[in-house]
Design a protein around this motif. Structure first.
Motif, PDB file in Angstrom:
ATOM      1  N   UNK A 144       0.813  -1.214   0.000  1.00 55.44           N
ATOM      2  CA  UNK A 144       0.000   0.000   0.000  1.00 55.44           C
ATOM      3  C   UNK A 144       0.847   1.265   0.000  1.00 55.44           C
ATOM      4  N   UNK A 145       1.916   1.266   0.793  1.00 51.69           N
ATOM      5  CA  UNK A 145       2.730   2.481   0.911  1.00 51.69           C
ATOM      6  C   UNK A 145       4.164   2.073   1.269  1.00 51.69           C
ATOM      7  N   UNK A 146       4.907   1.611   0.285  1.00 49.85           N
ATOM      8  CA  UNK A 146       6.269   1.122   0.520  1.00 49.85           C
ATOM      9  C   UNK A 146       7.188   2.196   1.103  1.00 49.85           C
ATOM     10  N   UNK A 147       7.193   3.436   0.590  1.00 50.59           N
ATOM     11  CA  UNK A 147       8.106   4.448   1.162  1.00 50.59           C
ATOM     12  C   UNK A 147       7.865   4.690   2.647  1.00 50.59           C
ATOM     13  N   UNK A 148       6.590   4.788   3.058  1.00 54.83           N
ATOM     14  CA  UNK A 148       6.276   5.030   4.462  1.00 54.83           C
ATOM     15  C   UNK A 148       6.725   3.853   5.326  1.00 54.83           C
ATOM     16  N   UNK A 149       6.348   2.645   4.944  1.00 59.56           N
ATOM     17  CA  UNK A 149       6.671   1.466   5.747  1.00 59.56           C
ATOM     18  C   UNK A 149       8.183   1.243   5.793  1.00 59.56           C
ATOM     19  N   UNK A 150       8.856   1.424   4.663  1.00 57.64           N
ATOM     20  CA  UNK A 150      10.305   1.247   4.631  1.00 57.64           C
ATOM     21  C   UNK A 150      11.008   2.246   5.537  1.00 57.64           C
ATOM     22  N   UNK A 169       8.773   5.274  20.082  1.00 56.47           N
ATOM     23  CA  UNK A 169       8.454   6.701  19.927  1.00 56.47           C
ATOM     24  C   UNK A 169       9.074   7.311  18.677  1.00 56.47           C
ATOM     25  N   UNK A 170      10.314   6.924  18.370  1.00 53.15           N
ATOM     26  CA  UNK A 170      10.979   7.455  17.179  1.00 53.15           C
ATOM     27  C   UNK A 170      10.285   6.985  15.910  1.00 53.15           C
ATOM     28  N   UNK A 171       9.888   5.714  15.879  1.00 44.87           N
ATOM     29  CA  UNK A 171       9.185   5.189  14.701  1.00 44.87           C
ATOM     30  C   UNK A 171       7.868   5.919  14.485  1.00 44.87           C
ATOM     31  N   UNK A 172       7.114   6.139  15.567  1.00 43.93           N
ATOM     32  CA  UNK A 172       5.837   6.843  15.458  1.00 43.93           C
ATOM     33  C   UNK A 172       6.044   8.279  14.976  1.00 43.93           C
ATOM     34  N   UNK A 173       7.028   8.967  15.538  1.00 43.32           N
ATOM     35  CA  UNK A 173       7.295  10.351  15.146  1.00 43.32           C
ATOM     36  C   UNK A 173       7.707  10.438  13.684  1.00 43.32           C
ATOM     37  N   UNK A 175       7.034   8.322  11.322  1.00 41.42           N
ATOM     38  CA  UNK A 175       5.875   7.995  10.500  1.00 41.42           C
ATOM     39  C   UNK A 175       4.927   9.169  10.340  1.00 41.42           C
ATOM     40  N   UNK A 176       4.673   9.892  11.437  1.00 42.39           N
ATOM     41  CA  UNK A 176       3.786  11.059  11.378  1.00 42.39           C
ATOM     42  C   UNK A 176       4.395  12.160  10.517  1.00 42.39           C
ATOM     43  N   UNK A 178       6.547  11.838   8.122  1.00 38.43           N
ATOM     44  CA  UNK A 178       6.542  11.394   6.720  1.00 38.43           C
ATOM     45  C   UNK A 178       5.160  11.624   6.102  1.00 38.43           C
ATOM     46  N   UNK A 179       4.115  11.289   6.865  1.00 42.83           N
ATOM     47  CA  UNK A 179       2.747  11.484   6.353  1.00 42.83           C
ATOM     48  C   UNK A 179       2.427  12.958   6.164  1.00 42.83           C
ATOM     49  N   UNK A 180       2.895  13.788   7.081  1.00 41.11           N
ATOM     50  CA  UNK A 180       2.676  15.232   6.943  1.00 41.11           C
ATOM     51  C   UNK A 180       3.403  15.770   5.715  1.00 41.11           C
ATOM     52  N   UNK A 181       4.623  15.297   5.509  1.00 43.53           N
ATOM     53  CA  UNK A 181       5.432  15.793   4.391  1.00 43.53           C
ATOM     54  C   UNK A 181       4.875  15.356   3.046  1.00 43.53           C
ATOM     55  N   UNK A 182       4.281  14.181   3.014  1.00 47.10           N
ATOM     56  CA  UNK A 182       3.780  13.643   1.740  1.00 47.10           C
ATOM     57  C   UNK A 182       2.288  13.863   1.550  1.00 47.10           C
ATOM     58  N   UNK A 183       1.628  14.492   2.535  1.00 52.76           N
ATOM     59  CA  UNK A 183       0.189  14.743   2.416  1.00 52.76           C
ATOM     60  C   UNK A 183      -0.647  13.480   2.514  1.00 52.76           C
ATOM     61  N   UNK A 184      -0.180  12.512   3.286  1.00 50.07           N
ATOM     62  CA  UNK A 184      -0.897  11.240   3.391  1.00 50.07           C
ATOM     63  C   UNK A 184      -2.115  11.313   4.306  1.00 50.07           C
ATOM     64  N   UNK A 185      -2.151  12.308   5.189  1.00 49.61           N
ATOM     65  CA  UNK A 185      -3.322  12.467   6.060  1.00 49.61           C
ATOM     66  C   UNK A 185      -4.484  13.063   5.276  1.00 49.61           C
TER      67      UNK A 185
END
Length: 388
Positions: A144-150, A169-173, A175-176, A178-185
């Motif tokens: 579904x989203x290889x760049x985000x998961x990778x 905590x680092x993984x969650x931060x 991930x968030x 990355x989603x903000x930067x790519x407009x995934x939200x």
């Protein structure tokens, strides 16, 4: 709560995130089948959040263990199928009957006696099977989203290598961000932040609803939720107060059923997050992650469906990946315990594979059948006693 750590807060937040995103859609379906008004729907979401939050707080603070509760997800799925043509007062009466049965189960203590008979190897194998799909989801979400998961997986590996205490905590931060930067939200959603209000529904007791709704709801809640919840805590090294916990969830159901709290039970998946080493290296202080979870549940419940919508704007790959990575240590630990004893190894494998299969017979889910088949295998293959 002195000595509260970032890992407690993050584990609690992830537990709430996973708890809502994994099953809130099913709750909405049940609400739709009943044809509730917006005020009644908000009341349901209010008391479900408060019920989970307050019961989690009571149990975690009282017993100093990360004892988390949840709404009955298989129970909600059952309601979607069984509420068609049933009035809200009749459904409320059925919820109260289910709450009475849960309370009676806790007070009598029979369930605790059965739960403590489960061998550690079989219980751990069942837990590993329950959590397996979450670990597998990390890799399946790559489609579904290889760049985000990778990116999140790379952060996880770096964290385990250089900053183990802050890995999740680092993984969650990351991930968030990355989603903000790519407009995934989904930023187009609108929200009205208002406090939800409880709406009282007077119950109507009917034999049809008691047999067709209350009894099946009780059975699936006990077999598919409470049993895995007990096993989760046992596999983490705790000796949970089973009867007291079931009593609390039953009383919570009785009190909140007239407002939409149809059934509460011990949590398994979210409890595994707060009871694992990612929450705290010291098992004696992991209960603080449970307290954080309870507080967040209460806040989410008070703000009603508006805040729940916030959980739904996150891309599914983010939720699945953070949950899977947070549970990796718990999965590996459960598998290690399950396979440690050569004499129990085959029974553990049968238990694990039955759980993963997801089979359902007689409205009883795979975890219970896994215990039955695993226990039967252990009994048949037990070492023979040599006559002295």
């Amino acid at each position: 709560m002195s000595g509260l750590k970032l890992s407690h807060v993050v584990s609690g937040a992830i537990a709430v995130l996973l708890g809502y995103t994994s099953s809130v859609a099913i709750i909405f379906q049940a609400i739709d089948v009943l044809g509730l008004t917006q005020a009644e729907a908000n009341s349901w979401m209010l008391v479900l959040g408060l019920g989970m939050g307050l019961s989690t707080l009571v149990l975690s603070l009282r017993f100093r263990m990360p004892i988390l509760t949840a709404w009955s997800t298989p129970g909600a799925a059952l309601l979607v199928l069984s509420l068609d043509g049933v009035s809200l007062p009749e459904a409320t009466g059925a919820f109260l009957v289910c709450g009475a049965l849960l309370t009676l189960t806790g007070v009598t203590g029979w369930f605790e006696k059965v739960a403590h008979l489960i061998p550690d190897a079989i219980g751990s194998a069942m837990l590993a099977g329950i959590l397996f799909r979450f670990g597998l989801g990390v890799f399946s979400s790559m489609e579904d989203n290889l760049p985000l998961v990778a990116t999140m997986c790379a952060t996880y590996l770096a964290g385990r290598r250089w900053f183990a205490r802050f890995t999740i905590p680092a993984v969650l931060l990351v991930g968030i961000l990355f989603c903000l930067a790519t407009g995934a939200f989904d930023t187009g959603a609108t929200f009205t932040f208002t406090l939800a209000k409880p709406v009282l529904t007077l119950p109507e007791f009917t034999l049809t609803a008691a047999i067709g709704i209350a009894l099946p709801l009780y059975i699936v809640t006990m077999s598919s939720q409470n049993m895995p919840g007990v096993v989760t805590l046992k596999a983490a090294g705790y000796r949970p107060p089973v009867s007291a916990a079931i009593t609390v969830t039953g009383l919570t159901t009785l009190i909140l059923a007239p407002f939409g709290g149809y059934a509460f039970n011990l949590a398994a998946i979210t409890a595994a997050i707060c009871a694992g080493p990612e929450a705290d290296e010291d098992p004696a202080t992991r209960w603080k992650a449970g307290v954080v979870t309870g507080v967040v549940y209460c806040i989410v419940g008070l703000l009603g469906a508006a805040v729940i919508s916030l959980f739904l704007i996150a891309p599914q790959a983010l939720v699945v990946t953070i949950a899977g990575l947070a549970l990796l240590n718990t999965i590996s630990g459960a598998l290690s315990t399950a396979l440690a004893d050569p004499g129990q190894r085959e029974a553990a494998v049968v238990t694990f594979m039955t759980t993963v299969s997801g089979i359902t017979f007689l409205n009883i889910g795979a975890p219970v059948w896994a215990l039955v088949l695993g226990g039967l295998t252990a009994f048949v293959l037990r070492p023979r006693r040599v006559a002295g």
